[in-house]
Design a protein around this motif. Structure first.
Motif, PDB file in Angstrom:
ATOM      1  N   SER A 386       1.050  -1.299   0.388  1.00 45.76           N
ATOM      2  CA  SER A 386       0.390   0.057  -0.014  1.00 45.76           C
ATOM      3  C   SER A 386       0.910   0.829   0.250  1.00 45.76           C
ATOM      4  O   SER A 386       1.863   1.180   0.917  1.00 45.76           O
ATOM      5  N   GLN A 389      -0.939   8.736   1.370  1.00 45.68           N
ATOM      6  CA  GLN A 389      -0.386  10.021   0.642  1.00 45.68           C
ATOM      7  C   GLN A 389       0.577  10.786   0.162  1.00 45.68           C
ATOM      8  O   GLN A 389       1.695  10.949   1.462  1.00 45.68           O
ATOM      9  N   THR A 403      -2.145   6.954   6.171  1.00 47.10           N
ATOM     10  CA  THR A 403      -3.268   6.689   5.013  1.00 47.10           C
ATOM     11  C   THR A 403      -2.346   5.640   4.371  1.00 47.10           C
ATOM     12  O   THR A 403      -2.902   4.780   3.717  1.00 47.10           O
ATOM     13  N   GLU A 406      -3.606   2.744   6.844  1.00 48.35           N
ATOM     14  CA  GLU A 406      -5.229   2.431   6.919  1.00 48.35           C
ATOM     15  C   GLU A 406      -5.794   2.109   4.890  1.00 48.35           C
ATOM     16  O   GLU A 406      -6.073   1.148   5.176  1.00 48.35           O
ATOM     17  N   THR A 407      -4.305   2.528   4.320  1.00 49.71           N
ATOM     18  CA  THR A 407      -5.051   1.573   3.072  1.00 49.71           C
ATOM     19  C   THR A 407      -4.928   0.015   2.741  1.00 49.71           C
ATOM     20  O   THR A 407      -5.521  -0.301   2.532  1.00 49.71           O
ATOM     21  N   TYR A 423      -3.415   5.152  -1.755  1.00 47.59           N
ATOM     22  CA  TYR A 423      -5.182   5.634  -0.979  1.00 47.59           C
ATOM     23  C   TYR A 423      -5.864   6.604  -1.588  1.00 47.59           C
ATOM     24  O   TYR A 423      -6.615   6.321  -1.165  1.00 47.59           O
ATOM     25  N   GLU A 424      -5.241   7.549  -2.681  1.00 49.08           N
ATOM     26  CA  GLU A 424      -5.644   8.226  -3.247  1.00 49.08           C
ATOM     27  C   GLU A 424      -7.013   7.621  -4.062  1.00 49.08           C
ATOM     28  O   GLU A 424      -7.614   8.204  -4.469  1.00 49.08           O
ATOM     29  N   LEU A 426      -8.622   4.564  -2.816  1.00 48.89           N
ATOM     30  CA  LEU A 426      -9.343   4.337  -1.857  1.00 48.89           C
ATOM     31  C   LEU A 426     -10.563   5.102  -2.264  1.00 48.89           C
ATOM     32  O   LEU A 426     -12.249   3.936  -2.438  1.00 48.89           O
ATOM     33  N   TYR A 427     -10.736   6.141  -2.546  1.00 50.60           N
ATOM     34  CA  TYR A 427     -12.623   6.552  -3.152  1.00 50.60           C
ATOM     35  C   TYR A 427     -12.932   6.621  -2.083  1.00 50.60           C
ATOM     36  O   TYR A 427     -13.069   7.413  -0.706  1.00 50.60           O
ATOM     37  N   ARG A 430     -12.454   6.293   1.721  1.00 53.88           N
ATOM     38  CA  ARG A 430     -12.180   7.332   2.714  1.00 53.88           C
ATOM     39  C   ARG A 430     -12.915   7.873   3.436  1.00 53.88           C
ATOM     40  O   ARG A 430     -12.718   8.063   4.691  1.00 53.88           O
ATOM     41  N   LEU A 433     -13.940   5.349   6.315  1.00 55.29           N
ATOM     42  CA  LEU A 433     -13.161   5.013   7.735  1.00 55.29           C
ATOM     43  C   LEU A 433     -12.964   6.859   8.007  1.00 55.29           C
ATOM     44  O   LEU A 433     -13.230   6.312   9.348  1.00 55.29           O
ATOM     45  N   ALA A 434     -13.446   8.142   7.611  1.00 49.78           N
ATOM     46  CA  ALA A 434     -13.637   8.865   8.168  1.00 49.78           C
ATOM     47  C   ALA A 434     -14.864   8.659   9.493  1.00 49.78           C
ATOM     48  O   ALA A 434     -14.939   9.480  10.693  1.00 49.78           O
TER      49      ALA A 434
END
Length: 543
Positions: A386, A389, A403, A406-407, A423-424, A426-427, A430, A433-434
């Protein structure tokens, strides 16, 4: 020291059985190499020659026919034969002038024997010379290899290896590293060097120039390219072997340097770990990187995580693994700092080039790692990668590290849904997750698809799967039914139930987006083992 690596016709003429021979044509080709001696008395030779044969003949095949004789000589020339020896006698009394002219025009040696000779004695003698020549070449090659081994024991062996290669071959040497470093021996003015470099780079080699190339490879990676250039004669097999041995020695020297550098970096793993956690200032980071690579000009960075189930079991190969990974990223303009903890390696990818293609270059590196034989040999099973960011400031690495984790977490939980590394990419996850971090994920799921989940749980139904496929097919009923392997009437019944549970307006843009997010959130929650049931939803809504 330029060893002669071929047996030429000129050398053969000095042997005992050629003392009475007469070269009547093609003297310009006496330097032709001879690899074998072949007795030919037939005129059909299409599949009989491989090139560089010295042909012996009495002429019985053409029996004095000058036309057939001329055609046969032309075939010898076209087949790249070294030369033709003819015994003058009952079948050939003299060589016609037209054939002499043909041989002279093509530098094809024609040699005649005025007296009777025993071809078996000639072939035996020449083959003996060939064996001696071959033995001498092996001795020369062994001597060269021994000298290379001695140089490898010295400090900074690369320039000495290149000098030794030039000493043996007497040809121009070109060494081009992946970083653009160019070494030319003997040295020449810059304009000539650039001109020659462009010819090599564009593969636009003039006909009078002979070039041999050998990549400098280690760990299945090419670190540089080594060329030898001859502007007179063709490059022989022996010279190619010398080039090959030199490239191997250069690769060994380079690998040793990389190994030593990586060992130094390994001692700094703890420092890298603190960098990942955000414990170093911008000034401390810049100072440290300058010590590692004075010419480094960072242009942003990102963190890559590589997790494999048995990474901690290859301790003896860890340094080589780091060398291998560093070489892959370095070739694509990325400086690597790494730290290994148990089964996970964290790599800080410091960008050395422009930012616009950083992601593509990292993707290329990942593809190369995945396909590598070196990685396969290490048997790194269940490897997962992974990338966090991208951050502009080196002291913001902590954000990229977070990040990246997280990914990796989402990729492990939902391997079928998340196939990309960044990470970007993940669409929607993300947002999931938040929402999960803020504690509102369960409530959000219930608000939009809670009734559907309760119905499926109570009736062992498939409404959620139907809803997901219906949204994916953009409301196309026929396509939805085909993907679900159900008849249209069954789909209509399910849609009626969905309208009842979540409203007739669930295909309206904003509500549809919320439902799609809630479905993805539910799948993430299930994969994370945050199992929901009807009783939980009832409690959470009333509490």
């Amino acid at each position: 020291m330029n060893f002669e690596s071929k047996l030429s016709i000129d050398e053969i003429l000095k042997s005992k059985h050629f003392s009475d021979a007469n070269v009547i044509a093609g003297k310009g080709g006496l330097s032709h190499p001879v690899r074998w001696v072949h007795v030919l008395e037939v005129t059909s030779i299409d599949n009989l020659l491989n090139g560089n044969e010295l042909i012996l003949s009495t002429g019985v095949g053409w029996k004095g026919d000058p036309t057939t004789f001329a055609l046969l000589v032309q075939k010898f020339i076209d087949s790249n034969a070294a030369g033709l020896c003819i015994e003058l006698g009952p079948y050939v009394q003299e060589v016609p002038q037209e054939i002499i002219d043909l041989a002279n025009n093509c530098d094809f040696p024609l040699i005649t024997f005025a007296k009777e000779v025993r071809f078996i004695d000639i072939t035996q003698e020449i083959h003996s010379l060939l064996v001696k020549k071959h033995y001498q070449l092996l001795s020369d090659l062994e001597d060269f290899s021994n000298r290379l081994n001695q140089l490898l024991l010295s400090s900074n062996p690369k320039p000495r290896i290149l000098e030794l290669l030039y000493e043996y071959l007497g040809m121009r040497i070109f060494y081009i590293s992946n970083q653009g470093e160019v070494t030319v021996i003997p040295k020449t003015n810059v304009s000539d060097q650039d001109k020659l470099f462009d010819l090599i780079k564009t593969n636009n080699i003039p006909k009078n120039m002979n070039v041999a190339h050998q990549p400098v490879q280690a760990l299945n990676q090419t670190f540089a390219d080594l060329f030898i250039i001859s502007e007179t004669e063709a490059i022989t097999e022996f010279e190619s072997l010398i080039l090959d041995r030199s490239a191997i020695a250069l690769a060994q020297a380079l690998l040793r340097e990389l190994y030593i550098e990586e060992q130094k970096k390994a001692k700094e793993a703890e420092w890298v770990s603190h960098w990942l956690e955000g414990d170093h200032s911008k000034e401390q980071i810049q100072t440290h990187l300058f010590e590692l690579e004075p010419d480094l000009k960072p242009n942003g960075c990102a963190v890559l995580l590589c997790k494999a189930s048995n990474l901690d079991k290859i301790n003896s190969e860890i340094t080589y693994l780091k060398v291998f990974l560093s070489s892959i990223f370095e070739q694509r303009g990325i400086f690597l700092c790494s730290s290994i903890q148990k089964n996970q390696m964290a790599m800080i990818l410091v960008n050395k080039r422009k930012k616009h293609d950083f992601k593509r270059r990292v993707q290329d590196c990942i593809d190369c790692i995945k396909k590598s034989d070196f990685i396969k040999k290490q048997n790194l099973t269940k490897m997962e990668i992974s990338v966090g960011q991208f951050v502009d400031q080196l002291d913001h690495v902590r954000n990229s590290y977070r990040t990246a984790k997280e990914t990796l977490s989402i990729k492990e939980k939902m391997p079928n849904e998340i196939r990309k590394y960044f990470y970007e990419d993940l669409y929607i996850f993300r947002i999931v997750l938040a929402a999960n971090e803020q504690g509102i994920l369960r409530e959000f799921i219930y608000d939009y698809i809670g009734p559907v989940l309760e119905h499926d749980q109570q009736n062992n139904g498939e409404l959620l799967q139907t809803l997901k496929m219906y949204l994916r097919c953009k409301g196309a009923k026929k396509e939805t039914a085909e993907h679900l392997f159900i008849v249209r009437q069954t789909l209509y019944h399910r849609l009626d139930k969905l309208y009842e549970l979540i409203g007739n307006d669930f295909m309206e843009p904003y509500k549809r987006q919320a439902i799609e997010v809630s479905i993805s959130a539910y799948e993430y929650a299930v994969a994370s083992k945050q199992i929901f049931d009807a009783s939980y939803f009832s409690i959470s809504k009333t509490s």
